[in-house]
Design a protein around this motif. Structure first.
Motif, short mmCIF file in Angstrom:
data_model
loop_
_atom_site.label_atom_id
_atom_site.label_comp_id
_atom_site.label_asym_id
_atom_site.label_seq_id
_atom_site.Cartn_x
_atom_site.Cartn_y
_atom_site.Cartn_z
N ALA A 120 0.81 -1.16 -0.08
CA ALA A 120 -0.07 -0.10 -0.17
C ALA A 120 0.67 1.48 0.12
CB ALA A 120 -0.89 -0.28 1.29
N ARG A 121 0.29 2.44 -0.33
CA ARG A 121 0.88 3.74 -0.23
C ARG A 121 -0.01 4.69 0.61
NH1 ARG A 121 -0.77 6.33 -6.36
NH2 ARG A 121 -2.90 5.48 -6.20
N GLY A 122 0.69 5.64 1.21
CA GLY A 122 -0.23 6.29 1.99
C GLY A 122 -0.14 7.76 1.61
N LEU A 123 -0.66 8.77 2.34
CA LEU A 123 -0.64 10.31 1.97
C LEU A 123 -1.15 10.63 3.41
CD1 LEU A 123 -0.67 12.40 -1.00
CD2 LEU A 123 -2.39 12.72 0.69
N GLY A 124 -0.39 11.54 3.94
CA GLY A 124 -0.69 12.14 5.15
C GLY A 124 -1.19 14.06 4.78
N LEU A 125 -2.26 14.28 5.31
CA LEU A 125 -2.62 15.66 5.28
C LEU A 125 -2.48 16.29 6.58
CD1 LEU A 125 -5.97 15.73 3.05
CD2 LEU A 125 -3.33 16.01 2.13
N VAL A 129 3.34 22.56 9.82
CA VAL A 129 4.73 22.37 9.35
C VAL A 129 5.36 21.43 10.28
CG1 VAL A 129 6.68 23.64 8.84
CG2 VAL A 129 4.72 24.36 8.40
N CYS A 130 5.29 21.63 11.58
CA CYS A 130 6.12 20.76 12.50
C CYS A 130 5.83 19.31 12.19
CB CYS A 130 6.16 21.23 14.09
SG CYS A 130 6.84 22.63 14.37
N ALA A 131 4.69 18.78 12.39
CA ALA A 131 4.03 17.56 12.12
C ALA A 131 4.40 17.39 10.67
CB ALA A 131 2.51 17.63 12.44
N LEU A 132 4.20 17.99 9.76
CA LEU A 132 4.46 17.39 8.67
C LEU A 132 5.83 16.76 8.31
CD1 LEU A 132 2.31 20.17 6.68
CD2 LEU A 132 2.05 17.50 6.50
N ARG A 133 6.84 17.72 9.14
CA ARG A 133 8.46 17.12 8.69
C ARG A 133 8.32 15.82 9.12
NH1 ARG A 133 11.11 22.91 11.20
NH2 ARG A 133 10.44 24.03 9.39
N SER A 134 7.84 15.65 10.44
CA SER A 134 7.81 14.29 10.95
C SER A 134 7.17 13.28 9.92
CB SER A 134 7.22 14.26 12.46
OG SER A 134 8.05 14.78 13.28
N ASP A 140 8.62 4.93 4.41
CA ASP A 140 9.21 5.21 3.02
C ASP A 140 8.03 5.11 1.94
OD1 ASP A 140 8.68 2.52 3.07
OD2 ASP A 140 10.80 1.93 2.73
N ARG A 141 6.74 4.78 2.15
CA ARG A 141 5.50 4.71 1.22
C ARG A 141 4.56 5.78 1.64
NH1 ARG A 141 3.47 -0.29 2.24
NH2 ARG A 141 5.10 -1.08 3.38
N ALA A 142 4.78 6.68 2.49
CA ALA A 142 4.06 7.80 3.20
C ALA A 142 4.30 9.26 2.63
CB ALA A 142 3.92 7.80 4.60
N ALA A 143 3.44 9.75 1.87
CA ALA A 143 4.01 11.00 1.43
C ALA A 143 3.27 12.05 2.49
CB ALA A 143 3.37 11.32 0.08
N ALA A 144 3.57 13.31 2.48
CA ALA A 144 2.96 14.40 3.40
C ALA A 144 2.65 15.49 2.75
CB ALA A 144 4.13 14.67 4.65
#
Ligand SMILES: C[S@@+](CC[C@H](N)C(=O)[O-])C[C@H]1O[C@@H](n2cnc3c(N)ncnc32)[C@H](O)[C@@H]1O
Length: 276
Positions: A120-125, A129-134, A140-144
């Motif tokens: 699977a692949r993932g994407l977080g919204l 900014v601080c959370a997105l950096r983490s 390695d399959r999670a985009a932010a």
């Protein structure tokens, strides 16, 4: 030198649509994402795409909140919640699905779910900014992607097999739009027993509005169904104390109970709901 396209973002490019003109096919171009019309969005050196333009979001965690949550999650106290979210996701879709985590924070849950779904692949919204950096480093399959949950998501219709929403703001209309018809919405939310032990000792702490239960039930007409039990620790946590404890209203802290709810819109929706 332009930032190169993070591999996880490359995996998810086909899910995205331009937040301005809503055309599909954002493509990487010299450290940015560009739509066919020419709207351009930065890929930050921290690895997330900054699609949020115009008016600033009204909410989002600051650095101390993110740090505190990161520390707390590292204790493993919410590992059972993550495990339940992963089981619900795995049961809902094939291993090759697409998981979108709305209000993903540090990406802890998204990474946990992807860990159980090898293809699977993932994407977080998130707006933080601080959370997105983490989140951009969480798996390695999670985009932010920087985005405000209260605006139409920069995602194509029916792009997601699973929408995950853990202790974060919700946008049911957009959840419905971006989920495939056979997709599943998994919501983890505090119940009225959230932080009960702490509230017993600290009178100034906020409580969970009892009407929140009804509001949480609003997206689908079918009755809730128990999906499991998620006790979390009520004793002292081991390890180094977190840098700062955010108030209860900021959620995500040790609690005595919480709910994991799974929805499969459109109607007739199947919804599961877990509380202790
Ligand atoms: C309680 S935290 C939960 C984070 C993560 N899901 C977890 O449980 O670890 C809520 C998250 O929602 C994000 N958030 C708040 N308002 C938001 C908004 N309008 N749009 C997107 N994310 C938002 C915060 O930045 C934060 O990361």
């Amino acid at each position: 030198m332009p930032v190169s396209l993070p591999p996880a973002l490359g995996l998810s490019l086909d899910l995205l649509r331009c937040p301005v003109c809503r055309t599909r096919r954002l493509h990487p171009d010299h450290g940015a994402l560009r739509c066919p019309v020419g709207h351009t969005f930065d890929i930050t050196r921290h690895g997330y795409a900054s699609l949020l333009t115009g008016t600033r979001a009204t909410s989002g965690d600051d650095a101390a909140m993110v740090q505190a949550r990161e520390w707390f999650l590292s204790t493993g106290a919410y590992a059972p919640v993550c495990g339940m979210a992963a089981r619900l996701a795995v049961a809902a879709v094939s291993e090759q699905g697409t998981v979108v985590d709305v209000g993903c924070g540090t990406g802890y849950y998204l990474a946990g779910v992807l860990g159980q779904m090898p293809g699977a692949r993932g994407l977080g919204l998130d707006t933080s900014v601080c959370a997105l950096r983490s989140a951009a480093r969480a798996h390695d399959r999670a985009a932010a992607v920087a985005w405000d949950v209260f605006r139409p998501f920069p995602l194509a219709d029916g792009a997601a097999d699973v929408v995950l929403n853990v202790f974060a703001p919700r946008n049911p209309t957009e959840f419905h739009r971006v989920l495939r018809p056979t997709g599943r919405l998994i919501v983890v939310r505090p119940t009225e027993r959230h932080l009960a032990e702490l509230r017993g000792g600290v009178s100034a702490m906020l409580t969970v509005d009892p009407a929140k239960e009804q509001r949480a039930a609003a997206p689908t007409p079918s009755p809730a169904r128990d999906a499991g039990v998620h006790p979390t620790r009520t004793g002292p946590l081991s390890g180094t104390p977190g840098p700062r404890t955010p108030p209860a209203s900021r959620q995500g802290l040790p609690c005595d109970s919480h709910g994991a709810r799974s929805l499969r819109p459109p109607s007739p929706a199947r919804r599961t709901h877990a509380t202790r």
